[in-house]
Design a protein around this motif. Sequence first.
Motif, mmCIF file in Angstrom:
data_model
loop_
_atom_site.group_PDB
_atom_site.id
_atom_site.type_symbol
_atom_site.label_atom_id
_atom_site.label_comp_id
_atom_site.label_asym_id
_atom_site.label_seq_id
_atom_site.Cartn_x
_atom_site.Cartn_y
_atom_site.Cartn_z
ATOM 1 N N ALA A 30 0.843 -1.204 0.000
ATOM 2 C CA ALA A 30 0.000 0.000 0.000
ATOM 3 C C ALA A 30 0.878 1.254 0.000
ATOM 4 C CB ALA A 30 -0.930 -0.008 1.212
ATOM 5 N N ALA A 31 1.983 1.215 0.748
ATOM 6 C CA ALA A 31 2.890 2.372 0.798
ATOM 7 C C ALA A 31 3.513 2.642 -0.569
ATOM 8 C CB ALA A 31 3.976 2.126 1.842
ATOM 9 N N VAL A 32 3.870 1.566 -1.283
ATOM 10 C CA VAL A 32 4.453 1.723 -2.623
ATOM 11 C C VAL A 32 3.424 2.341 -3.564
ATOM 12 C CG1 VAL A 32 5.291 0.437 -4.640
ATOM 13 C CG2 VAL A 32 6.144 -0.136 -2.368
ATOM 14 N N LEU A 33 2.187 1.852 -3.504
ATOM 15 C CA LEU A 33 1.131 2.409 -4.360
ATOM 16 C C LEU A 33 0.873 3.877 -4.047
ATOM 17 C CD1 LEU A 33 -1.658 -0.301 -4.736
ATOM 18 C CD2 LEU A 33 -0.358 0.794 -6.527
ATOM 19 N N LYS A 34 0.775 4.194 -2.748
ATOM 20 C CA LYS A 34 0.530 5.593 -2.364
ATOM 21 C C LYS A 34 1.658 6.494 -2.829
ATOM 22 C CE LYS A 34 -2.545 4.967 1.571
ATOM 23 N NZ LYS A 34 -2.775 5.141 2.988
ATOM 24 N N SER A 35 2.881 6.017 -2.703
ATOM 25 C CA SER A 35 4.038 6.807 -3.114
ATOM 26 C C SER A 35 4.070 6.992 -4.632
ATOM 27 C CB SER A 35 5.317 6.123 -2.634
ATOM 28 O OG SER A 35 6.438 6.770 -3.134
ATOM 29 N N ALA A 36 3.840 5.908 -5.376
ATOM 30 C CA ALA A 36 3.894 5.971 -6.837
ATOM 31 C C ALA A 36 2.779 6.845 -7.409
ATOM 32 C CB ALA A 36 3.810 4.565 -7.418
ATOM 33 N N LEU A 37 1.554 6.629 -6.940
ATOM 34 C CA LEU A 37 0.423 7.403 -7.467
ATOM 35 C C LEU A 37 0.357 8.794 -6.855
ATOM 36 C CD1 LEU A 37 -2.327 4.643 -7.551
ATOM 37 C CD2 LEU A 37 -0.841 5.403 -9.394
ATOM 38 N N ILE A 44 -6.535 8.442 -1.204
ATOM 39 C CA ILE A 44 -7.234 8.409 0.081
ATOM 40 C C ILE A 44 -7.059 7.055 0.757
ATOM 41 C CG2 ILE A 44 -9.509 8.494 1.184
ATOM 42 C CD1 ILE A 44 -10.284 10.574 -0.933
ATOM 43 N N GLU A 45 -7.292 5.971 -0.017
ATOM 44 C CA GLU A 45 -7.233 4.634 0.582
ATOM 45 C C GLU A 45 -6.816 3.609 -0.465
ATOM 46 O OE1 GLU A 45 -10.134 1.571 3.070
ATOM 47 O OE2 GLU A 45 -11.029 3.222 1.971
ATOM 48 N N VAL A 46 -6.055 2.604 -0.014
ATOM 49 C CA VAL A 46 -5.647 1.496 -0.872
ATOM 50 C C VAL A 46 -6.124 0.205 -0.220
ATOM 51 C CG1 VAL A 46 -3.705 0.205 -1.819
ATOM 52 C CG2 VAL A 46 -3.598 2.698 -1.717
ATOM 53 N N GLN A 47 -6.815 -0.621 -0.991
ATOM 54 C CA GLN A 47 -7.265 -1.927 -0.503
ATOM 55 C C GLN A 47 -6.871 -2.986 -1.517
ATOM 56 O OE1 GLN A 47 -11.530 -1.552 -0.008
ATOM 57 N NE2 GLN A 47 -11.286 -1.483 2.204
ATOM 58 N N PHE A 48 -6.109 -3.989 -1.079
ATOM 59 C CA PHE A 48 -5.753 -5.098 -1.957
ATOM 60 C C PHE A 48 -6.881 -6.120 -1.944
ATOM 61 C CE2 PHE A 48 -1.584 -3.316 -1.193
ATOM 62 C CZ PHE A 48 -1.041 -3.363 -2.464
ATOM 63 N N ILE A 49 -7.121 -6.721 -3.098
ATOM 64 C CA ILE A 49 -8.147 -7.744 -3.215
ATOM 65 C C ILE A 49 -7.463 -9.087 -2.981
ATOM 66 C CG2 ILE A 49 -9.820 -8.826 -4.755
ATOM 67 C CD1 ILE A 49 -10.012 -6.083 -6.175
#
Length: 197
Positions: A30-37, A44-49
């Motif tokens: 989630a941290a990688v996604l927040k940083s990249a995007l 606001i929020e990242v949820q993995f399926i």
Amino acid sequence: MGTPKEEYNALEEKLKRTVFLDNLSPQVTAAVLKSALGQFVNVIEVQFIPNYLGPSNIPRCALVELETVKQARSIVEEMTNYPFMMSGMPRPVRARITHKDMFDRPKKSGLDVRCRWADPKDPYFEVATKEKDLIKKHEVEAYLLLKLELEEEEKLLKHQYEVLQANYKKFEMIDSVVVDKTLTCLASRYGMRMKDD
């Protein structure tokens, strides 16, 4: 919570500004996604399926809620037009706007769902058995396709690494030529002038 209609409307609004990301490396967090995007939009929020059926090294999916609908559209457009790779993996990430048909909707009032064990004498038992067998077949097929995809990605990763190493050696050679004055000697031999920095 509000009424079921209010919950449903709130869900629809949230989905309009949520992006579905597919083909993510298993190492992406989630941290990688927040940083990249976060370089382009406000996350606001990242949820993995979660994937409970396949191996742990298969590509992952995530839902990323953004601040506005405009941001969601822009990030999907960017990821569609340009390959977007995270965590150094040769796996281009796919993105699309979520829609209500992708998810369970909030429970409607008065709806009652019941589960029970099927008796072998039940007329629906044979149908349920056929569905179960079909699901197992699809699971095996999906697993084999994912395995093939992972093997191809590993080959691509190896190829990219070899190309990177070759380019690095070329730059090292060019750098060594410049440092040890070989370039100056070659220029004087062929009657060329060196441009001063």
